[in-house]
Design a protein around this motif. Structure first.
Motif, short mmCIF file in Angstrom:
data_model
loop_
_atom_site.label_atom_id
_atom_site.label_comp_id
_atom_site.label_asym_id
_atom_site.label_seq_id
_atom_site.Cartn_x
_atom_site.Cartn_y
_atom_site.Cartn_z
N GLN A 111 -6.43 -4.96 -8.13
CA GLN A 111 -5.74 -4.16 -9.15
C GLN A 111 -4.31 -4.69 -9.34
O GLN A 111 -3.82 -4.82 -10.45
CB GLN A 111 -5.71 -2.68 -8.73
CG GLN A 111 -5.03 -1.76 -9.75
CD GLN A 111 -5.58 -1.92 -11.16
OE1 GLN A 111 -6.81 -1.83 -11.35
NE2 GLN A 111 -4.72 -2.22 -12.15
N GLU B 242 3.10 -0.71 -5.91
CA GLU B 242 2.59 0.13 -4.82
C GLU B 242 1.20 0.62 -5.17
O GLU B 242 1.00 1.37 -6.13
CB GLU B 242 3.51 1.33 -4.56
CG GLU B 242 3.03 2.19 -3.39
CD GLU B 242 3.96 3.37 -3.09
OE1 GLU B 242 5.08 3.38 -3.64
OE2 GLU B 242 3.55 4.25 -2.31
N GLY B 243 0.22 0.17 -4.41
CA GLY B 243 -1.17 0.57 -4.67
C GLY B 243 -1.58 1.76 -3.82
O GLY B 243 -0.82 2.20 -2.95
N PRO B 244 -2.80 2.27 -4.02
CA PRO B 244 -3.28 3.47 -3.31
C PRO B 244 -3.77 3.19 -1.88
O PRO B 244 -3.96 4.09 -1.10
CB PRO B 244 -4.46 3.93 -4.17
CG PRO B 244 -4.98 2.68 -4.80
CD PRO B 244 -3.78 1.79 -5.02
N ALA B 245 -3.95 1.87 -1.57
CA ALA B 245 -4.52 1.55 -0.25
C ALA B 245 -4.15 0.12 0.12
O ALA B 245 -3.65 -0.65 -0.72
CB ALA B 245 -6.04 1.72 -0.28
N LEU C 261 -4.86 -7.24 0.82
CA LEU C 261 -4.23 -7.17 -0.51
C LEU C 261 -4.07 -8.59 -1.06
O LEU C 261 -4.34 -8.86 -2.24
CB LEU C 261 -2.86 -6.51 -0.39
CG LEU C 261 -2.83 -5.01 -0.11
CD1 LEU C 261 -1.42 -4.58 0.29
CD2 LEU C 261 -3.31 -4.22 -1.32
N ALA D 165 -7.40 -2.85 -3.90
CA ALA D 165 -6.02 -2.59 -4.36
C ALA D 165 -5.32 -3.91 -4.67
O ALA D 165 -4.49 -4.01 -5.59
CB ALA D 165 -5.26 -1.83 -3.26
N GLY E 51 0.89 -1.15 0.00
CA GLY E 51 0.00 0.00 0.00
C GLY E 51 0.93 1.21 0.00
O GLY E 51 2.12 1.08 -0.32
#
Ligand code: RIB
Length: 342
Positions: free
Chosen positions: A230, A219-222, A254, A227, A187
């Motif tokens: 994604q 690296e995701g947004p959350a 995740l 996430a 995240g």
């Protein structure tokens, strides 16, 4: 070392709830005479001695404590909150649970409200490390205990897990299983826990002769299920010979999203991609392919944080802040149990 008799022991012995025992101790008028006598008999028979430090809590303050978490939808924090509530209940206190949603403005509003409520203290997983807002709270006499975080300057008590070691354990396991292309689904690395887990992963790679740059970071947004999905789409879009065959996720939400998206796209776990998560929430073991995870002692984190708060709130003299660090534990399940095909 003899374990002190707890309110839970008294409750079990008397056949009542811990709340009833707490009422007998703090608000006996609320308890029926027969029940009160049964509880007092259990207290005598077991030799229970109440937590005096909790009785001498700050006067002029409510009998509540605040708990501000990053993401109330994450079962990790639910389990931490259960531990906090257990300890607080034994001291006759209630818990106000607040969700910052990893947003500093929301965190500030919660901290302000809790201070207005004259809580005994605040347990906080901060959005940002080393936050000067915390110092202001303490200057107004409100104890602040950092949860799942460490104090940058020793200015607060804190309780956390060694996340660098946790990341190292996860990637060492994947390397030992034969994986050479290792991914890290993260995240925001602005969250200290995420950065520490990444550093641990790199440490394991370097010990095996690799470089930091070998870690394929997504690296995701959350730190949530969406996430993770994604990240699964991103990995599925890679050429198979470039795609990591072993993936460490910064937390189990995740990992669950990653598992679902890879499976939906026909990529097999663990045959094509092995997965290791972090936290070991109950859903990790219950997943369609049970997920290996680095376990955090969630309820113990909560209980210990509440104990630190009670100590500080009832301190009559100078208080020495304590940084409590727990060790993570790797739980291996089907999601990482096979050697890589490629
Ligand atoms: O808050 C995001 C993550 O950090 C949680 O899943 C837990 O692992 C915490 O340490």
């Amino acid at each position: 070392m003899t374990v002190p008799i707890s309110i839970k022991d008294v409750a079990a012995h008397a056949g009542v709830s811990t709340g009833t025992v707490s009422n007998v101790l703090n608000r006996p008028e609320r308890v029926a005479v027969a029940t009160r006598e049964r509880v007092n008999a259990a207290i005598r028979e077991l030799g229970f001695i109440r937590n005096e430090s909790a009785r001498q809590l700050r006067v002029g303050r409510s009998r509540m404590i605040g708990l501000v978490v990053l993401d109330v939808a994450n079962p990790f924090f639910t389990d931490v909150a259960l531990g906090v509530e257990e300890e607080a209940g034994e001291a006759g206190l209630s818990v106000i649970l607040c969700n910052s949603d990893d947003q500093i403005a929301r965190q500030d509003r919660h901290l302000e409200l809790l201070q207005e409520q004259r809580v005994q203290g605040i347990l906080l997983t901060p959005v940002e490390a080393g936050d000067e807002r915390i110092g202001r709270l303490q200057q107004h006499g409100t104890p602040v205990i950092l949860v799942d975080s460490r104090s940058a300057n020793g200015g607060q008590c804190s309780v956390a897990v060694d996340d660098v070691r946790g990341g190292d354990m996860a990637v060492s396991h994947l390397l030992k299983a034969g994986h050479r292309r290792i991914g890290y689904v993260a995240g925001p690395v602005s969250i200290r826990q995420v950065a520490d887990r990444r550093d641990g992963a790199i440490q394991a790679l370097q010990r095996a002769g690799g470089q930091a740059g070998n870690l394929i970071v997504i690296e995701g947004p959350a730190l949530n299920w969406a996430a993770g999905k994604q990240a699964g789409a991103d990995l599925a879009g890679m050429r198979s010979r470039e795609r990591p065959t072993g993936v460490f996720c910064a937390n189990d939400l995740l990992a669950l999203g990653l598992l679902q998206e890879l499976t939906r796209r026909g990529i097999k776990v663990p045959d094509d991609v092995a997965i290791v998560g972090y936290d070991d929430i109950e859903f990790a073991a219950a997943a369609a392919v049970p997920i290996s995870s680095v376990r955090q002692p969630r309820r113990q984190l909560g209980r210990t944080a509440a104990q630190l708060l009670l100590e500080e709130a009832s301190a009559t003299g100078p208080h020495a802040h304590r940084q409590v660090i727990f060790q993570p534990e790797l739980v291996i399940r089907e999601s990482s149990g096979h050697r890589p095909r490629s």
